[in-house]
Write a protein that holds these residues in place. Structure first.
Motif, PDB file in Angstrom:
ATOM      1  N   VAL A   1       0.818  -1.218   0.000  1.00 30.70           N
ATOM      2  CA  VAL A   1       0.000   0.000   0.000  1.00 30.70           C
ATOM      3  C   VAL A   1       0.851   1.265   0.000  1.00 30.70           C
ATOM      4  O   VAL A   1       0.320   2.377  -0.006  1.00 30.70           O
ATOM      5  CB  VAL A   1      -0.952   0.017   1.217  1.00 30.70           C
ATOM      6  N   GLY A   2       2.174   1.119   0.002  1.00 27.99           N
ATOM      7  CA  GLY A   2       3.039   2.291  -0.023  1.00 27.99           C
ATOM      8  C   GLY A   2       4.455   1.897  -0.394  1.00 27.99           C
ATOM      9  O   GLY A   2       4.886   0.759  -0.179  1.00 27.99           O
ATOM     10  N   ILE A   3       5.198   2.847  -0.959  1.00 27.75           N
ATOM     11  CA  ILE A   3       6.589   2.599  -1.356  1.00 27.75           C
ATOM     12  C   ILE A   3       7.434   3.773  -0.878  1.00 27.75           C
ATOM     13  O   ILE A   3       7.054   4.938  -1.023  1.00 27.75           O
ATOM     14  CB  ILE A   3       6.725   2.466  -2.885  1.00 27.75           C
ATOM     15  N   THR A   4       8.578   3.453  -0.296  1.00 32.88           N
ATOM     16  CA  THR A   4       9.511   4.473   0.170  1.00 32.88           C
ATOM     17  C   THR A   4      10.880   4.189  -0.424  1.00 32.88           C
ATOM     18  O   THR A   4      11.288   3.026  -0.538  1.00 32.88           O
ATOM     19  CB  THR A   4       9.609   4.464   1.711  1.00 32.88           C
ATOM     20  N   ASP A   5      11.594   5.251  -0.781  1.00 26.76           N
ATOM     21  CA  ASP A   5      12.955   5.117  -1.294  1.00 26.76           C
ATOM     22  C   ASP A   5      13.891   4.913  -0.113  1.00 26.76           C
ATOM     23  O   ASP A   5      14.010   5.763   0.759  1.00 26.76           O
ATOM     24  CB  ASP A   5      13.333   6.383  -2.064  1.00 26.76           C
ATOM     25  N   GLU A   6      14.560   3.749  -0.074  1.00 31.14           N
ATOM     26  CA  GLU A   6      15.416   3.428   1.067  1.00 31.14           C
ATOM     27  C   GLU A   6      16.585   4.396   1.187  1.00 31.14           C
ATOM     28  O   GLU A   6      17.088   4.652   2.280  1.00 31.14           O
ATOM     29  CB  GLU A   6      15.939   1.994   0.933  1.00 31.14           C
ATOM     30  N   ASP A   7      17.047   4.942   0.063  1.00 35.87           N
ATOM     31  CA  ASP A   7      18.182   5.867   0.096  1.00 35.87           C
ATOM     32  C   ASP A   7      17.809   7.214   0.691  1.00 35.87           C
ATOM     33  O   ASP A   7      18.664   7.959   1.143  1.00 35.87           O
ATOM     34  CB  ASP A   7      18.738   6.070  -1.318  1.00 35.87           C
ATOM     35  N   GLU A   8      16.523   7.525   0.668  1.00 35.92           N
ATOM     36  CA  GLU A   8      16.056   8.798   1.233  1.00 35.92           C
ATOM     37  C   GLU A   8      14.883   8.498   2.153  1.00 35.92           C
ATOM     38  O   GLU A   8      13.732   8.646   1.772  1.00 35.92           O
ATOM     39  CB  GLU A   8      15.655   9.773   0.127  1.00 35.92           C
ATOM     40  N   ARG A   9      15.181   8.043   3.363  1.00 34.08           N
ATOM     41  CA  ARG A   9      14.148   7.646   4.309  1.00 34.08           C
ATOM     42  C   ARG A   9      13.148   8.786   4.500  1.00 34.08           C
ATOM     43  O   ARG A   9      13.507   9.957   4.617  1.00 34.08           O
ATOM     44  CB  ARG A   9      14.767   7.276   5.663  1.00 34.08           C
ATOM     45  N   GLY A  10      11.886   8.418   4.569  1.00 27.66           N
ATOM     46  CA  GLY A  10      10.833   9.421   4.745  1.00 27.66           C
ATOM     47  C   GLY A  10      10.336   9.988   3.438  1.00 27.66           C
ATOM     48  O   GLY A  10       9.365  10.744   3.417  1.00 27.66           O
ATOM     49  N   ASN A  11      11.012   9.627   2.336  1.00 28.07           N
ATOM     50  CA  ASN A  11      10.582  10.124   1.033  1.00 28.07           C
ATOM     51  C   ASN A  11       9.571   9.150   0.438  1.00 28.07           C
ATOM     52  O   ASN A  11       9.909   8.237  -0.298  1.00 28.07           O
ATOM     53  CB  ASN A  11      11.790  10.273   0.105  1.00 28.07           C
ATOM     54  N   ASN A  12       8.292   9.326   0.787  1.00 25.20           N
ATOM     55  CA  ASN A  12       7.249   8.442   0.288  1.00 25.20           C
ATOM     56  C   ASN A  12       6.979   8.723  -1.180  1.00 25.20           C
ATOM     57  O   ASN A  12       6.899   9.876  -1.601  1.00 25.20           O
ATOM     58  CB  ASN A  12       5.961   8.620   1.087  1.00 25.20           C
ATOM     59  N   ILE A  13       6.841   7.673  -1.937  1.00 22.93           N
ATOM     60  CA  ILE A  13       6.569   7.789  -3.358  1.00 22.93           C
ATOM     61  C   ILE A  13       5.056   7.817  -3.531  1.00 22.93           C
ATOM     62  O   ILE A  13       4.371   6.872  -3.138  1.00 22.93           O
ATOM     63  CB  ILE A  13       7.197   6.614  -4.117  1.00 22.93           C
ATOM     64  N   PRO A  14       4.492   8.889  -4.071  1.00 23.10           N
ATOM     65  CA  PRO A  14       3.025   9.032  -4.102  1.00 23.10           C
ATOM     66  C   PRO A  14       2.347   8.035  -5.040  1.00 23.10           C
ATOM     67  O   PRO A  14       2.676   7.946  -6.217  1.00 23.10           O
ATOM     68  CB  PRO A  14       2.816  10.473  -4.574  1.00 23.10           C
TER      69      PRO A  14
END
Length: 258
Positions: free
Chosen positions: A217-230
């Motif tokens: 239900v969600g994807i985040t870039d591991e290299d930039e924690r907290g950067n949720n991909i909309p």
């Protein structure tokens, strides 16, 4: 035959052989060009963001209907409906997965999904996983399938039915997926980029046997924690809270969230 005649014949054979050798790669080149033009024509024009949302919305409705059919449940038996998840429609907009009086549907990309970043910067994918949640008076029915957005075909269908006492948790968990890669096209659909080492946020419904139904239900870039991909909005947080409320009522207590 005279020497002159033999020489002419020899040169003619050489010319014919050379011509044939030239025609073979030429024919191959023509076929390759024809294949390229066919593939290019099939890829253009690119579907708009609105069209992709419209197709997905229609497929979600069909999946919700299919879930009731596979589970043998009628609309009247549903104790929690899609419209109950967010009756005030926060922000004045309906969830893309809203089914009104129908069952609750949530969706997310399949692992390895290829998608596109829309002009609104949201990600849209070629394949989705759909989960339809059907709470009734006596049990919780769950239907899952994968969807090919291009064809509307559903595959990997699965149904589960649980007694409420057997449901031990509904939660979201973040999982590292370094071995999974998502190919993404930019808004122009011309350039491809790859994200590796992503973090997936998953919705999980867990039962006492250890079995679980899950969906990204969600994807985040591991290299930039907290950067949720909309992603396209499915209202997952409101869905989780509504299902938890129903489970608490049915179980007469608290349903763990972790």
């Amino acid at each position: 035959m005279s020497a002159a005649g033999m020489l002419v014949t020899h040169h003619s054979s050489l010319a014919l052989g050379t011509a044939l050798l030239t025609l073979v790669p030429l024919a191959q080149g023509v076929r390759l060009m024809a294949t390229y033009r066919h593939q290019y024509a099939a890829a253009e024009p690119k579907p708009t963001d609105a069209l992709m949302d419209e197709l997905l919305s229609a497929d979600l409705r069909r999946a919700a209907d299919r879930a009731l059919q596979r589970l043998g449940i009628t609309l009247d038996e549903l104790e929690l409906r899609s419209r109950d998840v967010d009756p005030l429609a926060r922000g004045g907009s309906r969830r893309l997965a809203d089914q009104g009086r129908g069952a609750i549907a949530v969706f997310g990309p399949t692992p390895h999904a290829v998608g596109r970043i829309g002009l609104d910067r949201k990600w849209r994918f070629a394949t989705y996983r759909i989960m339809v949640i059907c709470p009734t008076g006596h049990h919780l029915g769950i239907y899952q399938c994968d969807l090919d957005l291009a064809t509307g075909r559903r595959y990997r269908e699965r149904t589960d039915e649980y007694h409420y006492d057997d449901v031990v948790a509904i939660r979201t968990t973040t999982t590292a997926a370094p071995d999974l890669t998502i190919g993404v096209l930019d808004a122009s659909a011309l350039h491809r980029m790859w994200l590796r080492g992503t973090l997936y946020r998953q919705l999980q419904i867990i039962v006492s046997s250890g079995d679980r139904s899950s969906i990204i239900v969600g994807i985040t870039d591991e290299d930039e924690r907290g950067n949720n991909i909309p992603l396209q909005e499915s209202g997952i947080d409101a869905v989780i809270e509504a299902v938890r409320r129903t489970l608490r009522t049915k179980k007469g207590g608290i349903v763990p969230s972790t």
